[in-house]
Design an enzyme around this catalytic site. Structure first.
Site, mmCIF file in Angstrom:
data_model
loop_
_atom_site.group_PDB
_atom_site.id
_atom_site.type_symbol
_atom_site.label_atom_id
_atom_site.label_comp_id
_atom_site.label_asym_id
_atom_site.label_seq_id
_atom_site.Cartn_x
_atom_site.Cartn_y
_atom_site.Cartn_z
ATOM 1 N N CYS A 2 -13.626 44.963 -8.764
ATOM 2 C CA CYS A 2 -14.469 44.714 -7.597
ATOM 3 C C CYS A 2 -15.857 44.191 -7.978
ATOM 4 O O CYS A 2 -16.401 44.549 -9.016
ATOM 5 C CB CYS A 2 -14.661 46.006 -6.813
ATOM 6 S SG CYS A 2 -13.135 46.836 -6.439
ATOM 7 N N ARG A 8 -14.196 38.437 -12.117
ATOM 8 C CA ARG A 8 -13.863 39.839 -12.364
ATOM 9 C C ARG A 8 -12.453 40.182 -11.874
ATOM 10 O O ARG A 8 -11.933 41.238 -12.228
ATOM 11 C CB ARG A 8 -14.876 40.745 -11.646
ATOM 12 C CG ARG A 8 -16.286 40.589 -12.188
ATOM 13 C CD ARG A 8 -17.304 41.176 -11.240
ATOM 14 N NE ARG A 8 -17.250 42.612 -11.185
ATOM 15 C CZ ARG A 8 -18.074 43.415 -11.842
ATOM 16 N NH1 ARG A 8 -18.999 42.921 -12.607
ATOM 17 N NH2 ARG A 8 -17.977 44.717 -11.729
ATOM 18 N N TRP A 54 -10.625 44.730 -5.516
ATOM 19 C CA TRP A 54 -9.410 44.777 -6.333
ATOM 20 C C TRP A 54 -8.754 46.106 -5.984
ATOM 21 O O TRP A 54 -9.291 47.169 -6.280
ATOM 22 C CB TRP A 54 -9.800 44.709 -7.807
ATOM 23 C CG TRP A 54 -8.663 44.538 -8.751
ATOM 24 C CD1 TRP A 54 -7.938 43.406 -8.959
ATOM 25 C CD2 TRP A 54 -8.140 45.521 -9.653
ATOM 26 N NE1 TRP A 54 -6.997 43.626 -9.926
ATOM 27 C CE2 TRP A 54 -7.090 44.909 -10.369
ATOM 28 C CE3 TRP A 54 -8.444 46.854 -9.914
ATOM 29 C CZ2 TRP A 54 -6.347 45.585 -11.325
ATOM 30 C CZ3 TRP A 54 -7.707 47.526 -10.872
ATOM 31 C CH2 TRP A 54 -6.670 46.891 -11.561
ATOM 32 N N ASN A 77 -17.811 50.018 -5.286
ATOM 33 C CA ASN A 77 -16.971 49.831 -6.485
ATOM 34 C C ASN A 77 -16.706 51.211 -7.065
ATOM 35 O O ASN A 77 -17.622 52.035 -7.119
ATOM 36 C CB ASN A 77 -17.699 49.016 -7.558
ATOM 37 C CG ASN A 77 -17.735 47.547 -7.231
ATOM 38 O OD1 ASN A 77 -17.203 47.129 -6.211
ATOM 39 N ND2 ASN A 77 -18.368 46.776 -8.099
ATOM 40 N N GLY A 78 -15.497 51.440 -7.538
ATOM 41 C CA GLY A 78 -15.200 52.739 -8.156
ATOM 42 C C GLY A 78 -14.156 53.484 -7.340
ATOM 43 O O GLY A 78 -13.483 52.899 -6.481
ATOM 44 N N GLU A 91 -2.224 40.679 -30.589
ATOM 45 C CA GLU A 91 -3.104 39.930 -29.684
ATOM 46 C C GLU A 91 -2.401 38.678 -29.150
ATOM 47 O O GLU A 91 -2.532 38.334 -27.976
ATOM 48 C CB GLU A 91 -4.406 39.591 -30.429
ATOM 49 C CG GLU A 91 -5.396 38.719 -29.679
ATOM 50 C CD GLU A 91 -5.927 39.316 -28.376
ATOM 51 O OE1 GLU A 91 -5.642 40.484 -28.072
ATOM 52 O OE2 GLU A 91 -6.598 38.571 -27.645
ATOM 53 N N LYS A 147 -1.823 37.962 -25.229
ATOM 54 C CA LYS A 147 -2.288 36.731 -24.564
ATOM 55 C C LYS A 147 -1.154 36.111 -23.770
ATOM 56 O O LYS A 147 -1.320 35.719 -22.625
ATOM 57 C CB LYS A 147 -2.797 35.693 -25.572
ATOM 58 C CG LYS A 147 -4.130 35.904 -26.205
ATOM 59 C CD LYS A 147 -5.323 35.807 -25.294
ATOM 60 C CE LYS A 147 -5.548 37.094 -24.567
ATOM 61 N NZ LYS A 147 -6.395 38.088 -25.077
ATOM 62 N N GLU A 159 -0.166 38.251 -20.687
ATOM 63 C CA GLU A 159 -1.220 38.294 -19.666
ATOM 64 C C GLU A 159 -1.180 37.063 -18.765
ATOM 65 O O GLU A 159 -1.312 37.185 -17.552
ATOM 66 C CB GLU A 159 -2.605 38.320 -20.334
ATOM 67 C CG GLU A 159 -3.050 39.666 -20.827
ATOM 68 C CD GLU A 159 -4.427 39.609 -21.487
ATOM 69 O OE1 GLU A 159 -5.222 40.508 -21.246
ATOM 70 O OE2 GLU A 159 -4.698 38.660 -22.265
ATOM 71 N N HIS A 161 13.837 47.372 -38.084
ATOM 72 C CA HIS A 161 14.059 48.716 -37.532
ATOM 73 C C HIS A 161 14.221 48.679 -36.012
ATOM 74 O O HIS A 161 13.874 49.625 -35.325
ATOM 75 C CB HIS A 161 12.901 49.636 -37.916
ATOM 76 C CG HIS A 161 12.769 49.811 -39.397
ATOM 77 N ND1 HIS A 161 13.700 50.489 -40.147
ATOM 78 C CD2 HIS A 161 11.838 49.349 -40.266
ATOM 79 C CE1 HIS A 161 13.332 50.459 -41.420
ATOM 80 N NE2 HIS A 161 12.206 49.765 -41.515
ATOM 81 N N LYS A 184 -10.909 41.382 -14.985
ATOM 82 C CA LYS A 184 -11.716 41.092 -16.176
ATOM 83 C C LYS A 184 -12.433 42.340 -16.648
ATOM 84 O O LYS A 184 -12.612 42.553 -17.830
ATOM 85 C CB LYS A 184 -12.722 39.990 -15.827
ATOM 86 C CG LYS A 184 -13.603 39.544 -16.980
ATOM 87 C CD LYS A 184 -12.776 38.789 -17.988
ATOM 88 C CE LYS A 184 -13.547 38.474 -19.264
ATOM 89 N NZ LYS A 184 -12.615 38.302 -20.384
HETATM 90 C C1 G6P Z 1 -9.219 44.203 -19.266
HETATM 91 C C2 G6P Z 1 -9.309 42.731 -19.628
HETATM 92 C C3 G6P Z 1 -8.977 42.548 -21.108
HETATM 93 C C4 G6P Z 1 -9.893 43.403 -21.957
HETATM 94 C C5 G6P Z 1 -9.836 44.878 -21.541
HETATM 95 C C6 G6P Z 1 -10.935 45.683 -22.207
HETATM 96 O O1 G6P Z 1 -7.901 44.628 -19.330
HETATM 97 O O2 G6P Z 1 -8.419 41.966 -18.836
HETATM 98 O O3 G6P Z 1 -9.144 41.182 -21.462
HETATM 99 O O4 G6P Z 1 -9.530 43.270 -23.308
HETATM 100 O O5 G6P Z 1 -10.035 45.000 -20.129
HETATM 101 O O6 G6P Z 1 -12.159 45.228 -21.702
HETATM 102 P P1 G6P Z 1 -13.538 45.307 -22.460
HETATM 103 O O7 G6P Z 1 -14.497 44.603 -21.516
HETATM 104 O O8 G6P Z 1 -13.865 46.761 -22.619
HETATM 105 O O9 G6P Z 1 -13.403 44.620 -23.766
#
Ligand code: G6P
Length: 624
Positions: A2, A27, A80, A106-107, A497, A501, A504, A520, A619
């Protein structure tokens, strides 16, 4: 996650709010709304829409959008969904049952059910499924009881609410007044010239194009913002708090796409520059040709850091993957035991934290709720908290005892790219400086690593030159429903990673594994339909990786290998090969992750997906 924007003044408030909401789109959100109060006895002017801010914009009539020279208070929100589906009814702002009070939030209010029952007993009815509307009506209840004293009503309600919040509240009877408050969710107030205007944001992004003078609210603080008056800040126990006005300097042009079709690809290409910025003034090439690493954060806490017998890295998502590389760097160069923890697990596990431990919190946004809570736990138990953060002035940056900003600029694409390489660079600098101070790293290795690190931006540039080729080979993989990513040593976290990616942004299921673990379990999945990405650069485990590759080859898996420039052996085994320049093993992730990012990006674009704002993701995850 949010976003909040607010405005008090006599410019065209609707336009300012909509522009701010657009700037907060990065965000992640699923609905949006604004409310205006021009104080002409007409009540609140409320607009909400499901989906994009553009839908909201289309719902606002021109006479409201372009209304100027009228004193107005207004708040806007991108939601959100947490409690209740994405819908117009659940979108913020929420107006209280009496119509006197409106708020954005927010929250999460954890005890909202209990509070809702109490309010229903008093005759309150609800239009939405949200916890926010409960808070709104709770404020309304006290507002009616306290002779329409909004500040008192907000404080009383917040004393009853359990959970996290950043709220902005307006009242119908006074259009030149808003109340803001925060707990575990950030809120920033921008101050216009002579207190004739105020700008409010869940971060500084929607504020900095108007003013650089800001106040970051602290936890459990309430701000009373009234036009033409100084901002007053109170603690929840009603005592006055100090007002600390800061100067922020955020380059708003860095928030635009700069000619690229998406933020994500811009940010991938930003990396050579970002890493230079990240190392500037920290990795220093001295006149005699040698290198030094200067980290003020380390200087101030040197004794404590050197004494540490145990380092715990806490993070989430991509930042957690950077932490796994940090573990290898610190263990190798400093010979200190390092654990890497998901912040969400760590905070609820009663972990063993000793007084001399150092907790490194890694976060791009600096606002991730779980990481922030992990820090608080570590601090309570006496550990030194070292933050590695991108968000300047963010909650984690402020909560940490010391730390280093990665300085890669705002990252807008939801899938993190440049923040990852920035985090790994900072972790490398930290391990180098600490290892040298501890005497666990030879001077020769220190100098060689520094020299190689200095070459990384140029080498990243060489990898990025293969973008077109990676785009073409990505076309062979859009059919895939599953992917396997395999790597060893420093490249194992890169495999994780790479898989993250891809899932996501392309919604293809992908898993990362240490290459030798393949036999395994994951090998059972291998057939001619299954693409397998091998991180097979030239290092001490190279021949072992080739054996793993042959195991896949004999089961007809489709291999894409990331190899060191000039490799001749693997091209006979793999169907597709991407070369990266040679570097030290410890620095390889900084290069080998780039093809992972590009592959995921191109596959997602070819599938016609929204790469910058993938479905269901946010985000900045400011709720646990
Ligand atoms: C969300 C984002 C990720 C990020 C993670 C941790 O899931 O989509 O891209 O790695 O949060 O966020 P931070 O801001 O703490 O690195």
């Amino acid at each position: 996650m949010c976003g909040i924007v607010g405005y008090l003044g006599s410019q065209s408030a609707a336009q300012i709010l909509i522009k701010g909401l657009h700037q907060l789109e990065y965000r992640g959100y699923d609905s949006a709304g604004i409310v205006l109060n021009t104080g002409q006895g007409k009540g609140f002017n409320l607009f909400k829409a499901k989906g994009k801010v553009a839908n909201l914009e289309a719902a606002i009539p021109d006479e409201v959008m372009y209304q100027d020279h009228v004193t107005v208070s207004g708040i806007g929100h991108t939601r959100w969904a947490t409690h209740g589906e994405p819908s117009v009814a659940n979108a913020h702002p929420h107006v209280s049952m009496s119509g006197d009070v409106v708020l954005v939030h927010n929250g999460i209010i954890e005890n909202y059910k209990e509070l809702k029952d109490q309010l229903m007993d008093r005759g309150y009815t609800f239009q939405s499924q949200t916890d926010t509307e409960v808070l709104c009506n709770l404020i309304d209840l006290y507002y009616q009881q306290h002779g329409h004293d909004l500040r008192m009503a907000v404080m009383q309600a917040l004393n009853k609410a359990i959970g996290a919040y950043a709220i902005v509240v307006m009242e119908q009877q006074d259009h030149a007044h808003v109340i803001c408050a925060r707990k575990a969710s950030p809120l920033v107030i921008g101050i216009g010239e002579g207190n004739e205007e105020f700008f409010i944001g869940s971060d500084a992004t929607p504020i900095v194009s108007y003013t650089h003078k800001v106040i970051y609210l602290d936890d459990e603080q309430v701000a009373d913002v009234r036009l033409n008056h100084e901002v007053e800040i109170l603690n929840l126990d009603q005592t006055l708090a100090q007002v600390d006005v800061k100067e922020v300097d955020l380059d708003i042009s860095a928030l635009t796409k700069g000619g690229f079709p998406h933020f994500m690809i811009k940010e991938i290409f930003d990396q050579p520059n970002c890493i230079e910025n990240c190392m500037r003034g920290r990795l220093v090439h001295l006149e005699d040709g040698s290198y030094d690493v200067k980290l003020s954060a380390l200087q101030n806490f040197k004794a404590k850091l050197i004494r540490a017998r145990h380092v715990i890295i806490v993070a989430c998502g991509t930042s957690w993957h950077a932490g796994l590389i940090g573990k290898q760097l610190i263990e190798e160069m400093c010979r200190i035991r390092v654990e890497v923890e998901y912040a969400s697990e760590f905070r609820y596990r009663n972990p063993v934290i000793e007084k001399d431990d150092v907790v490194i919190a890694i976060s791009q946004s600096g606002e991730t709720a779980d990481t922030l809570a992990a820090i608080q736990l570590a601090k309570e138990q006496g550990a030194l908290v070292f933050g590695i953060v991108n968000g300047v002035g963010s909650s984690i940056a402020r909560a940490a005892d010391t730390g280093i900003y990665i300085h890669v600029g705002p990252e807008i694409g939801v899938a993190s790219t440049k923040a990852f390489t920035g985090q790994v660079t900072v972790l490398t600098l930290l391990a180098l400086a600490l290892g040298r101070a501890l005497g666990t790293l030879s001077e020769e290795k220190f100098q060689r690593t520094c020299h190689e690190l200095m070459q990384i931006p140029a080498k990243m540039g060489e990898v990025l030159k293969q973008n077109e080729a990676i785009c073409q080979l990505s076309a062979h993989f859009t059919y895939a429903r599953n992917f396997l990513y395999l790597g060893r040593g420093y490249n194992y976290p890169v495999a994780l990673e790479g898989a993250l990616k891809l899932k996501e942004i392309s919604y293809i299921h992908a898993e990362g594994y240490p290459a030798a673990e393949m036999k395994h379990g994951p090998i059972a999945l291998v057939d001619e339909e299954m693409p397998i990405v091998f991180l097979a650069t030239h290092h001490e485990l190279y021949h072992k990786i080739i054996s793993n590759m042959q195991e896949v080859q004999s089961r007809k898996g489709r291999i894409l290998a990331i190899v060191t420039q000039g490799d001749e052996e693997i091209s006979h085994i793999a169907q597709e090969v991407i070369e990266v320049p040679e570097t030290l093993q410890a620095l390889e992730p900084l290069l080998s992750v780039l093809p992972m990012q590009l592959l995921a990006y191109h596959v997602a674009v070819m599938k016609g997906l929204n790469v910058d704002m993938p479905r269901n993701l946010a985000k900045s995850v400011t709720v646990e």
